[in-house]
Design a protein around this motif. Structure first.
Motif, PDB file in Angstrom:
ATOM      1  N   ASP A   1       0.850  -1.181   0.000  1.00 58.36           N
ATOM      2  CA  ASP A   1       0.000   0.000   0.000  1.00 58.36           C
ATOM      3  C   ASP A   1       0.882   1.225   0.000  1.00 58.36           C
ATOM      4  OD1 ASP A   1      -2.547  -1.236   0.107  1.00 58.36           O
ATOM      5  OD2 ASP A   1      -2.152  -1.744   2.195  1.00 58.36           O
ATOM      6  N   MET A   2       0.492   2.209  -0.778  1.00 56.91           N
ATOM      7  CA  MET A   2       1.234   3.460  -0.884  1.00 56.91           C
ATOM      8  C   MET A   2       0.329   4.586  -0.401  1.00 56.91           C
ATOM      9  SD  MET A   2       4.032   5.015  -2.098  1.00 56.91           S
ATOM     10  CE  MET A   2       4.751   3.936  -3.305  1.00 56.91           C
ATOM     11  N   ARG A   3       0.865   5.472   0.446  1.00 59.01           N
ATOM     12  CA  ARG A   3       0.123   6.665   0.862  1.00 59.01           C
ATOM     13  C   ARG A   3       0.780   7.864   0.194  1.00 59.01           C
ATOM     14  NH1 ARG A   3      -0.529   5.352   7.185  1.00 59.01           N
ATOM     15  NH2 ARG A   3       1.637   4.786   6.901  1.00 59.01           N
ATOM     16  N   ILE A   4      -0.036   8.696  -0.390  1.00 56.37           N
ATOM     17  CA  ILE A   4       0.456   9.843  -1.145  1.00 56.37           C
ATOM     18  C   ILE A   4      -0.173  11.105  -0.567  1.00 56.37           C
ATOM     19  CG2 ILE A   4       0.571  10.918  -3.415  1.00 56.37           C
ATOM     20  CD1 ILE A   4       0.217   8.011  -4.529  1.00 56.37           C
ATOM     21  N   ALA A   5       0.673  12.060  -0.167  1.00 53.75           N
ATOM     22  CA  ALA A   5       0.178  13.303   0.432  1.00 53.75           C
ATOM     23  C   ALA A   5       0.376  14.450  -0.547  1.00 53.75           C
ATOM     24  CB  ALA A   5       0.913  13.592   1.732  1.00 53.75           C
ATOM     25  N   THR A   6      -0.646  15.278  -0.674  1.00 52.62           N
ATOM     26  CA  THR A   6      -0.584  16.433  -1.560  1.00 52.62           C
ATOM     27  C   THR A   6      -1.142  17.654  -0.833  1.00 52.62           C
ATOM     28  OG1 THR A   6      -2.753  15.962  -2.498  1.00 52.62           O
ATOM     29  CG2 THR A   6      -0.873  15.046  -3.663  1.00 52.62           C
ATOM     30  N   ALA A   7      -0.735  18.815  -1.294  1.00 48.79           N
ATOM     31  CA  ALA A   7      -1.293  20.078  -0.817  1.00 48.79           C
ATOM     32  C   ALA A   7      -1.677  20.880  -2.059  1.00 48.79           C
ATOM     33  CB  ALA A   7      -0.273  20.837   0.022  1.00 48.79           C
ATOM     34  N   ASN A   8      -2.525  21.854  -1.891  1.00 49.68           N
ATOM     35  CA  ASN A   8      -2.980  22.650  -3.031  1.00 49.68           C
ATOM     36  C   ASN A   8      -2.684  24.131  -2.826  1.00 49.68           C
ATOM     37  OD1 ASN A   8      -4.494  20.650  -4.773  1.00 49.68           O
ATOM     38  ND2 ASN A   8      -5.395  20.282  -2.778  1.00 49.68           N
ATOM     39  N   ILE A   9      -2.074  24.726  -3.849  1.00 48.03           N
ATOM     40  CA  ILE A   9      -1.832  26.171  -3.876  1.00 48.03           C
ATOM     41  C   ILE A   9      -2.970  26.770  -4.694  1.00 48.03           C
ATOM     42  CG2 ILE A   9      -0.297  28.015  -4.630  1.00 48.03           C
ATOM     43  CD1 ILE A   9       1.977  25.866  -4.603  1.00 48.03           C
ATOM     44  N   ILE A  10      -3.733  27.664  -4.094  1.00 48.46           N
ATOM     45  CA  ILE A  10      -4.844  28.302  -4.806  1.00 48.46           C
ATOM     46  C   ILE A  10      -4.380  29.694  -5.199  1.00 48.46           C
ATOM     47  CG2 ILE A  10      -7.255  29.018  -4.651  1.00 48.46           C
ATOM     48  CD1 ILE A  10      -7.496  26.816  -2.435  1.00 48.46           C
ATOM     49  N   SER A  11      -4.337  29.928  -6.501  1.00 50.07           N
ATOM     50  CA  SER A  11      -3.776  31.184  -7.009  1.00 50.07           C
ATOM     51  C   SER A  11      -4.657  31.778  -8.097  1.00 50.07           C
ATOM     52  CB  SER A  11      -2.370  30.933  -7.578  1.00 50.07           C
ATOM     53  OG  SER A  11      -2.454  30.259  -8.818  1.00 50.07           O
ATOM     54  N   THR A  12      -4.234  32.911  -8.606  1.00 46.02           N
ATOM     55  CA  THR A  12      -4.958  33.564  -9.702  1.00 46.02           C
ATOM     56  C   THR A  12      -4.928  32.709 -10.964  1.00 46.02           C
ATOM     57  OG1 THR A  12      -2.948  34.793 -10.251  1.00 46.02           O
ATOM     58  CG2 THR A  12      -4.558  35.911  -8.855  1.00 46.02           C
ATOM     59  N   GLU A  13      -4.030  31.737 -11.016  1.00 44.28           N
ATOM     60  CA  GLU A  13      -3.920  30.841 -12.173  1.00 44.28           C
ATOM     61  C   GLU A  13      -4.691  29.540 -11.982  1.00 44.28           C
ATOM     62  OE1 GLU A  13      -2.314  31.779 -15.070  1.00 44.28           O
ATOM     63  OE2 GLU A  13      -2.322  33.679 -13.964  1.00 44.28           O
ATOM     64  N   GLY A  14      -5.344  29.384 -10.831  1.00 45.60           N
ATOM     65  CA  GLY A  14      -6.091  28.164 -10.552  1.00 45.60           C
ATOM     66  C   GLY A  14      -5.472  27.411  -9.389  1.00 45.60           C
ATOM     67  N   ILE A  15      -5.661  26.097  -9.375  1.00 45.57           N
ATOM     68  CA  ILE A  15      -5.150  25.259  -8.291  1.00 45.57           C
ATOM     69  C   ILE A  15      -3.940  24.485  -8.795  1.00 45.57           C
ATOM     70  CG2 ILE A  15      -5.651  23.317  -6.761  1.00 45.57           C
ATOM     71  CD1 ILE A  15      -8.583  24.220  -6.813  1.00 45.57           C
ATOM     72  N   THR A  16      -2.854  24.582  -8.049  1.00 47.11           N
ATOM     73  CA  THR A  16      -1.638  23.836  -8.357  1.00 47.11           C
ATOM     74  C   THR A  16      -1.446  22.806  -7.253  1.00 47.11           C
ATOM     75  OG1 THR A  16      -0.665  25.799  -9.386  1.00 47.11           O
ATOM     76  CG2 THR A  16       0.845  24.019  -8.767  1.00 47.11           C
ATOM     77  N   LYS A  17      -1.417  21.543  -7.633  1.00 50.58           N
ATOM     78  CA  LYS A  17      -1.267  20.461  -6.661  1.00 50.58           C
ATOM     79  C   LYS A  17       0.209  20.166  -6.473  1.00 50.58           C
ATOM     80  CE  LYS A  17      -4.319  17.439  -6.209  1.00 50.58           C
ATOM     81  NZ  LYS A  17      -5.233  16.464  -5.737  1.00 50.58           N
ATOM     82  N   VAL A  18       0.609  20.037  -5.210  1.00 54.13           N
ATOM     83  CA  VAL A  18       1.986  19.716  -4.844  1.00 54.13           C
ATOM     84  C   VAL A  18       1.972  18.362  -4.151  1.00 54.13           C
ATOM     85  CG1 VAL A  18       3.945  20.416  -3.428  1.00 54.13           C
ATOM     86  CG2 VAL A  18       2.563  22.154  -4.557  1.00 54.13           C
ATOM     87  N   THR A  19       2.703  17.397  -4.695  1.00 52.67           N
ATOM     88  CA  THR A  19       2.820  16.075  -4.084  1.00 52.67           C
ATOM     89  C   THR A  19       4.137  16.027  -3.344  1.00 52.67           C
ATOM     90  OG1 THR A  19       1.553  15.087  -5.877  1.00 52.67           O
ATOM     91  CG2 THR A  19       2.879  13.589  -4.534  1.00 52.67           C
ATOM     92  N   PHE A  20       4.081  15.731  -2.039  1.00 54.43           N
ATOM     93  CA  PHE A  20       5.315  15.796  -1.273  1.00 54.43           C
ATOM     94  C   PHE A  20       5.658  14.541  -0.496  1.00 54.43           C
ATOM     95  CE2 PHE A  20       2.025  17.447   1.423  1.00 54.43           C
ATOM     96  CZ  PHE A  20       2.319  16.982   2.693  1.00 54.43           C
TER      97      PHE A  20
END
Length: 129
Positions: free
Chosen positions: A46-65
């Motif tokens: 099983d793999m756990r994947i964590a992401t965060a989202n940057i909400i900007s004037t260009e939309g949502i940018t997902k960051v996988t860390f």
């Protein structure tokens, strides 16, 4: 569910975008991988994947860390996740604010991914509370 700054006030101005918010309720998803061969047997994990989202004037940018195998870590995955306070410490650092001048949204996303991974790893090792 994404929560964003409803006032649409730019908090961080980058060269090509304004950042409204960074979602700190990190999205963690689980994936099950199954592989193997008749000779070697199965190799399920099983793999756990964590992401965060940057909400900007260009939309949502997902960051996988974080990409973590369940069996890899002895500590709780949730306990090692960065908090809003961790993120604020990273963003309000004088060196960080200076470094962000003239950076693009892509540069910022790469920096944030690196910072969040560093915070996660320090917590995994017990060095950050």
């Amino acid at each position: 569910m994404l929560k964003s700054n409803l006032n649409k006030t730019v908090v961080i101005q980058l060269a090509d975008a304004g950042v409204y918010d960074i979602v700190t309720e990190f999205d963690v998803r689980n994936e099950h991988w199954s592989s193997g061969c008749p000779t070697c047997g199965s190799a399920d994990f099983d793999m756990r994947i964590a992401t965060a989202n940057i909400i900007s004037t260009e939309g949502i940018t997902k960051v996988t860390f974080v990409h973590e195998n369940d069996w890899h870590s002895g500590s709780s995955f949730a306990d090692s996740m960065p908090t809003q306070a961790d993120l604020m410490r990273a963003l309000l650092n004088t060196d960080t604010l200076e470094m962000l001048k003239g950076k693009t949204l892509e540069d910022f996303a790469e920096w944030l991914e690196y910072e969040l991974l560093g915070i996660y790893q320090k917590k995994e090792l017990g060095g950050l509370k």
